[in-house]
Structure formats: C-alpha cells, structure tokens
Design an enzyme around this catalytic site. Structure first.
Site, PDB file in Angstrom:
ATOM      1  N   LYS A  41       0.848  -1.207   0.000  1.00  0.00           N
ATOM      2  CA  LYS A  41       0.000   0.000   0.000  1.00  0.00           C
ATOM      3  C   LYS A  41       0.876   1.247   0.000  1.00  0.00           C
ATOM      4  CE  LYS A  41      -4.180  -1.544   0.046  1.00  0.00           C
ATOM      5  NZ  LYS A  41      -4.999  -1.269  -1.163  1.00  0.00           N
ATOM      6  N   GLU A 125      17.725   6.950   8.906  1.00  0.00           N
ATOM      7  CA  GLU A 125      18.971   7.330   8.220  1.00  0.00           C
ATOM      8  C   GLU A 125      18.781   8.528   7.280  1.00  0.00           C
ATOM      9  OE1 GLU A 125      22.361   5.792   8.290  1.00  0.00           O
ATOM     10  OE2 GLU A 125      22.457   7.824   7.496  1.00  0.00           O
ATOM     11  N   GLU A 186      13.884  23.878   1.157  1.00  0.00           N
ATOM     12  CA  GLU A 186      12.629  23.446   1.787  1.00  0.00           C
ATOM     13  C   GLU A 186      11.487  24.258   1.175  1.00  0.00           C
ATOM     14  OE1 GLU A 186      12.435  20.941   4.378  1.00  0.00           O
ATOM     15  OE2 GLU A 186      14.356  20.722   3.406  1.00  0.00           O
ATOM     16  N   LYS A 201      18.932  18.474  12.100  1.00  0.00           N
ATOM     17  CA  LYS A 201      19.927  17.436  11.797  1.00  0.00           C
ATOM     18  C   LYS A 201      20.980  17.365  12.909  1.00  0.00           C
ATOM     19  CE  LYS A 201      18.933  18.042   6.912  1.00  0.00           C
ATOM     20  NZ  LYS A 201      19.215  18.856   5.726  1.00  0.00           N
TER      21      LYS A 201
HETATM   22  N1  HSE Z   1      16.526  21.674   2.309  1.00  0.00           N
HETATM   23  C1  HSE Z   1      17.415  20.650   2.713  1.00  0.00           C
HETATM   24  C2  HSE Z   1      18.804  21.025   2.215  1.00  0.00           C
HETATM   25  C3  HSE Z   1      16.966  19.336   2.112  1.00  0.00           C
HETATM   26  O1  HSE Z   1      18.946  22.054   1.539  1.00  0.00           O
HETATM   27  O2  HSE Z   1      19.754  20.335   2.533  1.00  0.00           O
HETATM   28  C4  HSE Z   1      17.439  18.119   2.843  1.00  0.00           C
HETATM   29  O3  HSE Z   1      17.053  18.083   4.176  1.00  0.00           O
END
Ligand code: HSE
Length: 427
Positions: A41, A125, A186, A201
């Site tokens: 799915k 990851e 983004e 991150k």
């Molecule tokens: N906008 C993020 C970047 C994409 O420019 O690295 C990956 O997270």
C-alpha cells in the site's frame, strides 16, 4: 524467497523515488538479501496511481492497518499528521522507517519510547544528509570509537548559496533563487537560511553520538542571512572559506551542539565541499579523522538511505521473526550536560568600521586585553574618507568574554560599527 510487506505514507519527491528505486533495483535487493520487498500500500492525498499503481490509496489507515505490512515508511515530512501516523504504525506492531528530520528531532524521545514499548524499531537514516549513510556509520561502523566531534555541512541549500557567493560572486538572493529552482530548498526556504533545517539534523546527530535528546529549541542557531560578500572576500584573504556548520562536540560528558556560519581554514577537508553537497567530518579515538561526503537532498539519494533502513529491518525480521524489536537501534538514552554557548571557547573573525587615526587599534586591543582575549591577526582594508575597515581574528577565547569586550568596543568613540562577528572553527 521470503517476502516482506511494506507500505509508504507520503508520495512526494522522496516517497515516489522510493517506489521507483524499489521497481528498478528490487530484484538486485532480492539477489543480495534473499528477501523480496513487496509494496502493498502507498498512501497520499494526491492521486499518485501513476507512481504506485494498484498499491495506491488515499487513505493512510490502509497502510497502518494492513495485516501483511511489517514495515511502514513515512516520507510525508512535518510533524502533523506524520507523528500520529508513525505512532499508530508502532502501536500496530510495525517497524517504521522515516526521512522526517523535524519529527525525529522534536519528538524522537516519545517515538522511541513507544517503539520500545511495542517491540518495534524506528530507523531514520534519511533524516540527516539525504543519501550519506552517516547515522549507520556513527552507530555501527564507528561503534568501537569514542566520538569527540561531528562537524557537518548538513544543509545543501545554504552550502549552494555560500559556494555561489564565494566562487561566482553571486549575491545572496540570486543564489537562493537558483537553489530553489534546482529543488534543494525546503518549501519555506527560511528553514534553510535561518539554520532551522541544520538544527534538526544537529539534534539527531547529537542523539546518535551521545544518546541525549537535545530539544532543538535549546540548540544555538545562527543562519547565513548576515553573511555579506565583504565577509566572504576578507575571509578568503586570510585563508578561510565561510560554511554553515552543525557542530557537535562531546567531552567528558559535556555536550556542545550548535549551528552557525563558520570560517573554515582552506586546508580543512570541509572547505572543499561545494555547491549542494553535504559532508560530515568526524573525530574519534580509534579511526582519527574521517569525512563522509555526498548529496544531502533530492529524491534518489534520500530514497537510497530510506531503502538501507528498510533492508536492515527486513533482514532482521526474516532472521528473527518479529523479535528484533527495540534493540536494533543501540543508542542508549543518556543524560549529558549541554554546554552553554557563552562558555564555549573558540576563535573569532570580526569586521568593523573605525575612524582611521592613531590610537584606534590600541583602544580596541586594550579592551580585549582586559578580558584576556588575545588578537591573532589584524588586517586594515582601504579607508574611505577617514573610515577604516578592520578585520580582526581573535585567538581561542570564551564566547562570553568576547561578547562583553565587543559591547565595550561598540561604545568607543573611535568605532563606528561592528559589521559582523563570525566564529572560526573546524580546528
Ligand atoms: N533543504 C534541505 C537542504 C533538504 O537544503 O539540505 C534536505 O534536508
């Protein structure tokens, strides 16, 4: 051949690329693992039949409640409703693979707790540096190492902008527009340029390295909007390149996590990482210095990381039935002290405008001397009228002392303006 049922929620760039990768390399995966991954799915509110075929559904519950799906992939992004879907999958006894950095950075603690309670595993990851297998590397390949530093270029958009400003003399706006056109940014590029994306991150990297959940709100953050062409030029003249770094340091149970523009010496491997590429530099006791480089965004690279998690979970499911549980992610939750940015020691680049007359430098250096801040280098640029541009590099000093000194210096009658203060790092 063993079959493992998988489902996906979110068929945007990453989710669609996961399906394409599965179609393209599914038989290769089967050959290597002895497992056939079967997409049962794939949910998205937008019609994605062209991508998912008969697996397509508009209703995420068809993924979450499907009795033959063992692994749910969440590639929606954002917190809501992704969080509800991930928690529902966990409650239904399904392992989860997610590429969602915001979700893991903000709610990892709650999600991992729920996974442990339900005997399933959540892997992520793809949430850090897209295609670079950095989390696997940190938690498995370097598992025997004490890791003391992780410094990364973890946002492709800002690296692209800074690279274009450095190498092609482009202005900030023009470079950002190009990054958006190329699809690196983004949906709201503020998240990239103000450092928020890198903060998520950094929080995840800090967790994997230290076992501590650091609330993104407590991570010191500075974006790249104040970096000018003048800073880039002057940094170049003194042997540095400006990069947005996520810096994690762990020493004697004390953790530093921060995101800010940094002057990186030309001789450091991170200085060579250009355009939209990401790289993570790691310092650990046995391995020494190592660096991991690649594409940190984009459908195919990110799908590669998603699939590595899916394959890991599929192998464990086949090898031990449904018992592989929470042990898969071996980061033990720990409490560590988060060091205040004011207490962090480092070197600094300053750019300021001063009057061009005798005694100006003496006045500035006496303020620094009182705070025991030592000056490493001073460059005086051409004066316009009687205003001089000064670039000063300060030696290793405590941030609080620098801030206090700068407050005093900004009030000197000979100082017209402190244009910028940038940390010198990756040392
Ligand atoms: N906008 C993020 C970047 C994409 O420019 O690295 C990956 O997270």
């Amino acid at each position: 051949m063993q079959q493992i049922g998988i489902g996906i929620i979110g068929l945007g760039t990453v989710g669609s690329s996961v399906i394409k990768l599965l179609k393209k390399n599914g038989s290769l995966i089967a050959e290597r693992t002895g497992i056939e991954l079967v997409l049962l799915k794939a949910a998205d509110l937008r019609n994605r039949k062209d991508i998912a075929g008969k697996a397509y559904t508009k209703n995420a519950n068809e993924v979450l409640n499907h009795p033959e799906i063992s692994i749910v992939i969440e590639t929606m992004g954002g917190v809501s409703p992704a969080k509800q879907f991930v928690l529902a999958a966990i409650r239904n006894g399904k392992h989860v693979v997610t590429s969602n950095k915001e979700l893991i950075a903000k709610h990892g603690k709650e999600i991992f707790k729920a996974a442990a309670a339900n005997g399933v595993t959540v892997l992520f990851e793809a949430s850090v540096c897209g295609g670079i297998p950095i989390l696997h590397t940190l938690r498995e390949c370097l598992a025997s190492n004490k890791i003391s530093e992780v410094s990364g270029i973890v946002n492709g958009t800002t690296n692209y902008i800074l690279s274009k400003m450095t190498n092609e003399d482009l202005g900030f706006e023009e470079a950002l527009k190009q990054a958006q056109q190329k699809g690196y940014a983004e949906a709201d590029p503020t998240m990239d340029v103000d450092g928020s994306d890198a903060v998520y991150k950094a929080a995840i990297l800090a967790y994997v390295v230290s076992g501590a959940h650091v609330d993104p709100k407590n991570i010191y953050k500075e974006g790249i909007t104040k970096i000018t062409k003048a800073d880039i030029e002057y940094a170049k003249e003194v042997g540095y390149v400006i990069k947005l770094l996520a810096i994690i340091k762990l020493n004697n149970g004390e953790l530093e996590v921060r995101v800010h523009p940094t002057l990186v010496p030309n001789t450091h491997p991170l200085a060579k990482v250009s355009d939209n590429y990401n790289a993570v530099f790691v310092r650990s006791d046995a391995m020494g210095e190592s660096m991991y480089y690649g594409l940190g965004a984009g459908g195919d690279p990110t799908a590669s990381s998603v699939m590595s998690d899916v394959i890991e979970l599929a192998k464990k499911t086949v090898n031990c039935g449904s018992c592989c549980g929470p042990e898969t992610y071996k980061v033990k939750e720990k409490k560590v002290t988060l060091k205040k940015v004011e207490d962090i020691k480092g070197r600094y680049y300053l750019r300021m405008e001063t009057l061009d007359k005798p005694g100006v430098l003496a006045g500035i250096s006496s303020v620094f001397a009182k705070k025991k801040v030592s000056i490493q280098e001073v460059v005086q640029k051409e004066s316009v009228g009687n205003v001089a541009q000064l670039v000063i590099i300060l030696d290793n000093s405590r941030e609080k002392d620098i801030r206090d000194a700068l407050k005093k210096i900004s009030k000197l009658s000979t100082v017209k303006k402190i244009n910028n203060v940038i940390r010198v790092g990756a040392n």
